[in-house]
Design a protein around this motif. Structure first.
Motif, mmCIF file in Angstrom:
data_model
loop_
_atom_site.group_PDB
_atom_site.id
_atom_site.type_symbol
_atom_site.label_atom_id
_atom_site.label_comp_id
_atom_site.label_asym_id
_atom_site.label_seq_id
_atom_site.Cartn_x
_atom_site.Cartn_y
_atom_site.Cartn_z
ATOM 1 N N PRO A 12 63.627 -1.183 61.161
ATOM 2 C CA PRO A 12 62.525 -1.595 62.040
ATOM 3 C C PRO A 12 61.694 -2.715 61.407
ATOM 4 O O PRO A 12 61.786 -2.968 60.204
ATOM 5 C CB PRO A 12 61.678 -0.324 62.182
ATOM 6 C CG PRO A 12 62.268 0.712 61.321
ATOM 7 C CD PRO A 12 63.509 0.188 60.677
ATOM 8 N N LYS A 13 60.881 -3.368 62.228
ATOM 9 C CA LYS A 13 59.934 -4.350 61.692
ATOM 10 C C LYS A 13 58.921 -3.611 60.834
ATOM 11 O O LYS A 13 58.680 -2.412 61.045
ATOM 12 C CB LYS A 13 59.204 -5.042 62.846
ATOM 13 C CG LYS A 13 60.085 -5.966 63.642
ATOM 14 C CD LYS A 13 59.318 -6.610 64.797
ATOM 15 C CE LYS A 13 60.255 -7.428 65.659
ATOM 16 N NZ LYS A 13 59.622 -7.950 66.870
ATOM 17 N N ASP A 14 58.313 -4.336 59.916
ATOM 18 C CA ASP A 14 57.351 -3.698 59.003
ATOM 19 C C ASP A 14 55.926 -4.016 59.471
ATOM 20 O O ASP A 14 55.435 -5.133 59.294
ATOM 21 C CB ASP A 14 57.591 -4.223 57.587
ATOM 22 C CG ASP A 14 56.614 -3.616 56.597
ATOM 23 O OD1 ASP A 14 55.814 -2.750 57.007
ATOM 24 O OD2 ASP A 14 56.641 -4.015 55.421
ATOM 25 N N PHE A 15 55.287 -3.030 60.094
ATOM 26 C CA PHE A 15 53.932 -3.234 60.604
ATOM 27 C C PHE A 15 52.852 -2.750 59.623
ATOM 28 O O PHE A 15 51.694 -2.603 60.001
ATOM 29 C CB PHE A 15 53.760 -2.505 61.950
ATOM 30 C CG PHE A 15 54.560 -3.130 63.067
ATOM 31 C CD1 PHE A 15 54.227 -4.390 63.549
ATOM 32 C CD2 PHE A 15 55.635 -2.470 63.648
ATOM 33 C CE1 PHE A 15 54.958 -4.985 64.581
ATOM 34 C CE2 PHE A 15 56.372 -3.047 64.672
ATOM 35 C CZ PHE A 15 56.032 -4.309 65.138
ATOM 36 N N SER A 16 53.254 -2.476 58.348
ATOM 37 C CA SER A 16 52.290 -1.842 57.445
ATOM 38 C C SER A 16 51.061 -2.709 57.172
ATOM 39 O O SER A 16 49.941 -2.198 57.093
ATOM 40 C CB SER A 16 52.972 -1.421 56.137
ATOM 41 O OG SER A 16 53.597 -2.538 55.550
ATOM 42 N N ALA A 17 51.241 -4.037 57.041
ATOM 43 C CA ALA A 17 50.090 -4.904 56.737
ATOM 44 C C ALA A 17 49.099 -4.872 57.901
ATOM 45 O O ALA A 17 47.878 -4.795 57.712
ATOM 46 C CB ALA A 17 50.566 -6.324 56.481
ATOM 47 N N LEU A 18 49.642 -4.906 59.100
ATOM 48 C CA LEU A 18 48.802 -4.868 60.312
ATOM 49 C C LEU A 18 48.024 -3.544 60.384
ATOM 50 O O LEU A 18 46.823 -3.517 60.666
ATOM 51 C CB LEU A 18 49.726 -5.046 61.520
ATOM 52 C CG LEU A 18 49.226 -4.970 62.940
ATOM 53 C CD1 LEU A 18 50.164 -5.728 63.843
ATOM 54 C CD2 LEU A 18 49.126 -3.556 63.432
ATOM 55 N N ILE A 19 48.715 -2.452 60.070
ATOM 56 C CA ILE A 19 48.072 -1.123 60.150
ATOM 57 C C ILE A 19 46.982 -1.008 59.079
ATOM 58 O O ILE A 19 45.865 -0.559 59.360
ATOM 59 C CB ILE A 19 49.137 0.000 60.028
ATOM 60 C CG1 ILE A 19 50.092 -0.053 61.224
ATOM 61 C CG2 ILE A 19 48.465 1.385 59.935
ATOM 62 C CD1 ILE A 19 51.375 0.737 61.059
ATOM 63 N N ALA A 20 47.282 -1.490 57.864
ATOM 64 C CA ALA A 20 46.282 -1.450 56.783
ATOM 65 C C ALA A 20 45.067 -2.297 57.164
ATOM 66 O O ALA A 20 43.918 -1.926 56.894
ATOM 67 C CB ALA A 20 46.907 -1.961 55.488
ATOM 68 N N HIS A 21 45.322 -3.428 57.791
ATOM 69 C CA HIS A 21 44.236 -4.313 58.236
ATOM 70 C C HIS A 21 43.358 -3.565 59.253
ATOM 71 O O HIS A 21 42.141 -3.576 59.160
ATOM 72 C CB HIS A 21 44.857 -5.566 58.871
ATOM 73 C CG HIS A 21 43.913 -6.706 59.026
ATOM 74 N ND1 HIS A 21 44.336 -7.991 59.235
ATOM 75 C CD2 HIS A 21 42.557 -6.769 59.022
ATOM 76 C CE1 HIS A 21 43.296 -8.792 59.337
ATOM 77 N NE2 HIS A 21 42.197 -8.081 59.218
#
Ligand code: SF4
Ligand code: SF3
Length: 553
Positions: free
Chosen positions: A350-359
Motif C-alpha cells: 500500500p501507499k505509505d500515509f504515515s507522514a500525513l497521519i503524523a502531521h
C-alpha cells in the motif's frame, strides 16, 4: 496557451493567457506536449494491439497522462515534466518493438509503418512552449474538426480517470484501453473527416459505458454495494484528515493506516459516496463529510484545521493568504506546488500515509461549519431493491417524473439555477443525482414521497452508470421498449471532462433530449451542435420556469 476543455473557460471561448482554473501558460504547454507524445504512444500501441501484442505499460502511461491533464488535477510543472520524459521514453521503446514486429508484416503486405509524430523524439519538457504550434489545440485549423477531436480527447480523459481508479483496485479491461488508444491515434490524423470523428466520438461514448461498468464492478466487488446511509456533516473533537477526489483504494488504505491513531477521517466533495460502502462502515474513526463541492475549498479548508489528501481532481490553487497549503498532500496524478506528494506503493504494497497521519496528529480538531445529516447511497443495487415500491408509486401517479441532475458543480453564480430548479420542481418529481453537482441541492429540505427521498444520490460522477442501470430496470419493469419512453428527463450540469464522458456514454446508449448546462461547451461549434441536436435533441438550459414547463410539463 489555448485551452477550452472546461465549462468555466475564459469568456466562454477559451483561456489564452492563464486558465480561469489557475493553470499557467507554461503548464498548459507541457500538457499539450504530453498529450502529443501519448498520441504517438497510442498510435504505436494500436498497431501492436492489432498484432496481438499491446504494451500494458504503454496503456497505463496513456491513461495517466490523460488523467493528469484533466481540469484541476495537476498544476505542478516538475511532475508534468516526469510524465513527458516517461512518455517519450515509452514511445521510443515501443517504436523499436513495433518496427521489429511490424517490419516483416509490412514488407509482406506492402504497407508502411504507422506514421509517428513529427516532434523530435526527445523534446525537452522546458521546450514545450516552442512546440505549441504543433502540439497545441489550435494546431488543427478547422474549428469543427478541432472541436470534434477535442471532444473525443476530453471523453478519453474522463474514461482514463475511471480506468485508473478501476486499475488501482485490480480491474482492467483491454477494450477500454483499445478504445482510448484508437481515439487518441485517430485524432492525430490530419485527414480525418467530420463523419469519421462523429463515429469516433460515439465509440468513445461506448467506452464510457464500459469503463463505468468496470469501475462499478471494481468498487462494489471490493467494498460491497452502496447502502442507504445517513452521513453526519458536523465535526468531532479530535484532529481530522479530509480526503477528497474519487479514489476508493486510497480511502481504504488511509482508513486502515489511521485506525487507532487518535485522528478522524472526513470525506470531502466527490469522496462523500465513500460513506455509502459497507466495507468502510467498520471504521469507527470514519467520521462524516466536511464542506461542499470542490470550488468552496479555499474557504472551507481554512476552518478544517487538519490535513488534506487529494486523490484526484478537483484541487484548487490556494489563495495568497492561504494558511493550509503545507498541510495538503496529493497522490496519484494530482500535483500542486507547495504540497507534499505521496508516491505509489512498491511491489504491491500500500501507499505509505504515515507522514500525513503524523502531521494530522499535531493539528487542532476541525471547526464546525454545518450540523446535521445528509442521506445517500441510492446506487443501482439499492434502488432496484426498492423497485416494487417505486413502480407502485409511478403507477399510482405519486411519482410523475425522475429528473437526472448528475454531473459537476462549479463556481459560476449562474449555477444557482440548479438550486432553484430543484426547489421549483413539483412535489411529485424525484431527483436522481451523482457527482458533485448534488451539492447545489442535497441539503435542501425537499422531503420524500411515501418514504422515498426526493433526492436520490447514487454516488460519484462515475456512478451515473447506476442511473443508467436504474433507467434500464425501470424500462423493463414498466414493459417499455425504449429508454426514451420512460418518465425520466435529463438536466445535467457539467464542468470538467468526466462529465464529458458521462454525456457521451448517455448518447451512446441512445438517450435523447439531454439538457446540459449551465452553458454549452466552447468546443461545440454551431455545426457540431446542429448534428447533436438533429441526432439526439441535445439542448442547454434557459430559465427555471421555462425548463420546468418544457421538461416536466
Ligand atoms: Fe481554462 Fe478550463 Fe482549461 Fe483551466 S481547464 S485553462 S479554466 S479551459
Ligand atoms: Fe466534481 Fe471536480 Fe466534476 Fe466527479 S470533483 S464531478 S467537478
Amino acid at each position: 496557451m489555448f485551452c477550452y476543455q472546461c465549462q468555466e473557460t475564459a469568456r466562454g471561448t477559451g483561456c489564452d493567457r492563464m486558465g480561469v482554473c489557475g493553470k499557467h501558460a507554461d503548464t498548459s504547454a507541457r500538457m499539450d506536449l504530453l498529450l502529443y507524445a501519448v498520441r504517438g504512444v497510442s498510435l504505436i500501441n494500436r498497431a501492436l494491439r492489432e498484432k496481438g501484442e499491446p504494451s500494458r505499460e504503454a496503456s497505463h502511461l496513456v491513461i495517466d497522462a490523460l488523467f493528469t491533464t484533466i481540469t484541476n488535477a495537476n498544476f505542478d510543472n516538475p511532475s508534468l515534466d516526469d510524465y513527458i520524459r516517461r512518455a517519450f521514453e515509452v514511445k521510443n521503446l515501443l517504436a523499436g518493438t513495433a518496427k521489429k514486429l511490424l517490419a516483416g508484416t509490412a514488407k509482406k503486405q506492402g504497407v508502411s509503418l504507422p506514421d509517428l509524430p513529427q516532434v523530435e523524439f526527445y523534446a525537452q519538457p522546458d521546450e514545450a512552449e516552442k512546440y505549441r504550434p504543433v502540439t497545441g489545440v489550435l494546431a488543427e485549423p478547422d474549428a469543427d474538426i478541432r472541436g470534434l477531436k477535442q471532444l473525443a480527447i476530453y471523453g478519453c480523459k474522463g474514461m482514463a480517470a475511471y480506468a485508473r481508479h478501476a486499475a488501482n483496485l485490480g480491474y482492467e479491461d483491454d477494450d477500454v484501453y483499445a478504445i482510448i488508444e484508437n481515439a487518441m491515434a485517430e485524432t492525430a490524423r490530419p485527414d480525418v473527416s467530420v463523419d469519421e470523428l462523429f463515429s469516433l466520438v460515439l465509440n468513445v461514448g461506448e467506452g464510457g459505458v464500459k469503463v463505468m461498468a468496470l469501475l462499478d464492478k471494481a468498487n462494489t466487488e471490493s467494498y460491497g454495494n452502496p447502502e442507504i446511509t445517513k452521513v453526519d456533516i458536523g465535526v468531532r473533537d479530535r484532529p481530522g484528515i479530509l480526503i477528497s477526489g474519487h479514489d476508493l483504494k486510497d480511502l481504504e488504505e488511509l482508513l486502515e493506516q489511521s485506525a487507532g491513531k487518535g485522528v478522524d477521517i472526513y470525506t470531502h466533495s466527490e469522496m462523500l459516496p465513500g460513506q455509502y460502502y459497507p466495507a468502510f462502515k467498520k471504521y469507527p474513526h470514519f467520521a462524516g463529510n466536511y464542506g461542499n463541492a470542490w470550488w468552496k475549498q479555499t474557504d472551507e479548508f481554512e476552518s478544517f484545521n487538519g490535513v488534506f489528501l487529494f486523490t484526484s481532481n478537483c484541487i484548487v490553487p490556494p489563495r495568497k493568504n492561504c494558511t493550509y497549503l503545507d498541510r495538503v498532500y496529493t497522490t496519484g496524478v494530482v500535483g500542486m506546488p507547495g504540497t507534499h506528494h505521496i508516491e505509489e506503493g512498491r511491489d504491491g504494497k500500500p501507499k505509505d500515509f504515515s507522514a500525513l497521519i503524523a502531521h494530522a496528529q499535531k493539528c487542532p480538531p476541525p471547526t464546525a461549519i454545518e450540523h446535521g445529516e445528509i442521506i445517500g447511497g441510492f446506487a443501482h443495487h439499492q434502488v432496484i431493491e426498492l423497485a416494487p415500491k417505486v413502480i407502485d408509486l409511478i403507477k399510482r401517479g405519486k411519482i410523475r417524473k425522475f429528473v437526472v441532475m448528475a454531473g459537476c458543480d462549479g463556481r459560476f453564480p449562474s449555477r444557482d439555477y440548479y438550486t432553484k430548479f430543484a426547489q421549483a420542481l413539483p412535489e411529485d418529481c424525484v431527483i436522481l443525482t451523482a457527482g458533485c453537482a448534488k451539492y447545489r441541492y442535497n441539503k435542501l429540505p425537499l422531503g420524500d414521497i411515501e418514504g422515498v427521498p426526493r433526492v436520490l444520490d447514487a454516488g460519484q460522477c462515475n456512478d451515473s452508470y447506476s442511473l443508467v442501470r436504474i433507467a434500464l430496470a425501470l424500462r423493463d419493469a414498466l414493459g417499455l421498449k425504449d429508454v426514451n419512453d420512460l418518465p425520466i428527463v435529463y438536466n445535467i450540469a457539467w464542468y470538467e471532462q468526466k462529465a464529458v464522458i458521462v454525456l457521451l456514454a448517455l448518447l451512446a446508449l441512445g438517450v435523447k433530449n439531454i439538457h446540459t448546462g449551465p452553458t454549452l461547451p466552447a468546443f461545440f461549434t454551431p455545426d457540431i451542435l446542429k448534428v447533436l441536436q438533429d441526432k439526439f435533441n441535445i439542448g442547454t438550459i434557459t430559465t427555471v420556469d421555462q425548463d420546468i414547463a418544457t421538461m416536466i410539463g
